[in-house]
Scaffold this active site. Structure first.
Site, mmCIF file in Angstrom:
data_model
loop_
_atom_site.group_PDB
_atom_site.id
_atom_site.type_symbol
_atom_site.label_atom_id
_atom_site.label_comp_id
_atom_site.label_asym_id
_atom_site.label_seq_id
_atom_site.Cartn_x
_atom_site.Cartn_y
_atom_site.Cartn_z
ATOM 1 N N GLY A 20 -3.340 62.431 -62.528
ATOM 2 C CA GLY A 20 -4.720 63.116 -62.513
ATOM 3 C C GLY A 20 -4.281 64.489 -62.261
ATOM 4 O O GLY A 20 -5.125 65.273 -61.679
ATOM 5 N N ASN A 22 -3.803 66.798 -64.730
ATOM 6 C CA ASN A 22 -4.802 67.341 -65.604
ATOM 7 C C ASN A 22 -6.343 67.351 -64.985
ATOM 8 O O ASN A 22 -6.957 68.518 -65.246
ATOM 9 C CB ASN A 22 -4.952 66.750 -66.987
ATOM 10 C CG ASN A 22 -3.675 67.303 -67.793
ATOM 11 O OD1 ASN A 22 -3.798 68.542 -68.268
ATOM 12 N ND2 ASN A 22 -2.617 66.503 -68.067
ATOM 13 N N ASN A 111 -9.700 64.827 -75.881
ATOM 14 C CA ASN A 111 -8.102 64.171 -75.169
ATOM 15 C C ASN A 111 -7.131 65.252 -75.419
ATOM 16 O O ASN A 111 -7.096 66.292 -76.143
ATOM 17 C CB ASN A 111 -7.965 63.072 -75.981
ATOM 18 C CG ASN A 111 -6.866 62.537 -75.636
ATOM 19 O OD1 ASN A 111 -6.403 62.276 -74.334
ATOM 20 N ND2 ASN A 111 -5.744 61.814 -76.316
ATOM 21 N N HIS A 113 -3.199 65.583 -75.462
ATOM 22 C CA HIS A 113 -2.085 64.606 -75.870
ATOM 23 C C HIS A 113 -0.697 65.487 -75.681
ATOM 24 O O HIS A 113 -0.587 66.467 -76.257
ATOM 25 C CB HIS A 113 -2.144 64.343 -77.285
ATOM 26 C CG HIS A 113 -1.242 63.257 -77.652
ATOM 27 N ND1 HIS A 113 -1.084 61.873 -77.339
ATOM 28 C CD2 HIS A 113 -0.196 63.531 -78.558
ATOM 29 C CE1 HIS A 113 0.009 61.291 -77.939
ATOM 30 N NE2 HIS A 113 0.384 62.098 -78.739
ATOM 31 N N ASP A 149 -5.540 59.255 -81.609
ATOM 32 C CA ASP A 149 -4.815 60.716 -81.312
ATOM 33 C C ASP A 149 -4.965 61.351 -82.985
ATOM 34 O O ASP A 149 -4.010 61.896 -83.132
ATOM 35 C CB ASP A 149 -3.107 60.550 -80.933
ATOM 36 C CG ASP A 149 -3.084 60.130 -79.562
ATOM 37 O OD1 ASP A 149 -3.899 60.154 -78.824
ATOM 38 O OD2 ASP A 149 -1.944 59.438 -79.474
ATOM 39 N N GLU A 178 -0.249 72.029 -70.254
ATOM 40 C CA GLU A 178 -1.453 71.245 -70.501
ATOM 41 C C GLU A 178 -2.307 71.687 -69.286
ATOM 42 O O GLU A 178 -3.520 71.748 -69.800
ATOM 43 C CB GLU A 178 -1.141 69.512 -70.032
ATOM 44 C CG GLU A 178 -0.316 68.959 -71.302
ATOM 45 C CD GLU A 178 -0.114 67.508 -70.795
ATOM 46 O OE1 GLU A 178 -0.880 66.797 -70.457
ATOM 47 O OE2 GLU A 178 1.052 66.866 -71.314
HETATM 48 C C1 GRF Z 1 -0.291 63.960 -69.715
HETATM 49 O O1 GRF Z 1 0.908 64.295 -69.988
HETATM 50 C C2 GRF Z 1 -1.164 63.552 -70.829
HETATM 51 O O2 GRF Z 1 -1.194 64.474 -71.885
HETATM 52 C C3 GRF Z 1 -0.771 62.237 -71.119
HETATM 53 O O3 GRF Z 1 -0.690 61.464 -69.914
HETATM 54 C C4 GRF Z 1 -0.299 62.558 -68.766
HETATM 55 C C5 GRF Z 1 -1.164 62.424 -67.851
HETATM 56 O O4 GRF Z 1 -0.627 63.201 -66.750
HETATM 57 N N1 GRF Z 1 -1.853 61.660 -71.851
HETATM 58 P P1 GRF Z 1 -1.864 63.326 -65.423
HETATM 59 O O5 GRF Z 1 -2.396 62.138 -64.831
HETATM 60 O O6 GRF Z 1 -2.913 64.354 -65.934
HETATM 61 O O7 GRF Z 1 -1.211 64.098 -64.406
#
Ligand code: GRF
Length: 192
Positions: A20, A22, A111, A113, A149, A178
């Site tokens: 989590g 992000n 999303n 990615h 995707d 990200e």
């Molecule tokens: C990120 O690299 C996202 O792009 C991918 O899974 C990872 C998740 O990381 N789909 P987090 O749970 O947000 O730390």
């Protein structure tokens, strides 16, 4: 778009399966005055997801669903609609959403990615970039369509692949990007 305030902000649900990080960056972003979104729900398919802690820390409603059948899916859709959710941000969410679910939130699911799509859909993106000796990898924010995707790309950030990168070291540098790309993309979408 003019600055959205208080109850005018876009009610957003973030879907996670793991750490989590992000989600955390989106929550922090959502607290800024300039942010067009407010995070109303955190949804996970995994009751053990570390990221669910942010629901307690930031006092956001959390829900865990198994996403295994259409009944469970209907419950989620109903709950999201009841909470007037207008935007869904998938952030490390490891389940594939059904066609019906995607149709219920048409054009409202994003999303992130960890590759420069359309390269390396699916898993193990960093391994693939290193194995293919790519000069750059990166991350992409895209709309979610029924093909994995493959929805319309909105924004990307390139990250240099270094000579001695391992999947872990590359993932770490991409993840930092990200955390910036997702909020920047949301700003971009809603300031059009
Ligand atoms: C990120 O690299 C996202 O792009 C991918 O899974 C990872 C998740 O990381 N789909 P987090 O749970 O947000 O730390």
């Amino acid at each position: 778009m003019a600055l959205l305030t208080g109850s005018n902000k876009i009610k957003t649900a973030v879907f996670i399966s793991g750490t989590g990080s992000n989600l955390k960056s989106l929550i922090k972003f959502s607290k800024l005055k300039k942010s067009p979104i407010i995070i109303k729900m955190i949804v996970s398919n995994n009751s053990e997801a570390k990221g669910l802690q942010y629901a307690n820390i930031y006092k956001i409603k959390k829900r865990v669903f198994d996403f295994k059948n259409s009944l469970s899916e209907k419950k989620i859709i109903d709950e999201l609609k009841q909470n007037n959710i207008n935007l869904i941000c998938l952030a490390g969410f490891m389940k594939i959403l059904s066609k019906n679910f995607i149709k219920s939130f048409k054009g409202q699911i994003l999303n992130i990615h960890p590759s420069l799509l359309p390269k390396y859909k699916g898993l193990n993106t960093h391994e693939k970039a290193i194995k293919n000796k790519d000069k750059y990898s990166g991350c992409t924010v895209h709309y979610v369509s029924s093909k994995l995707d493959s929805g319309k790309i909105i924004n990307q950030k390139k990250v240099r692949v270094n000579k001695f990168d391992t999947p872990k070291s590359l993932a770490k540098r991409i993840l930092i990007q990200e955390h910036k790309l997702y909020p920047a993309t949301i700003m971009k979408i809603f300031s059009l």
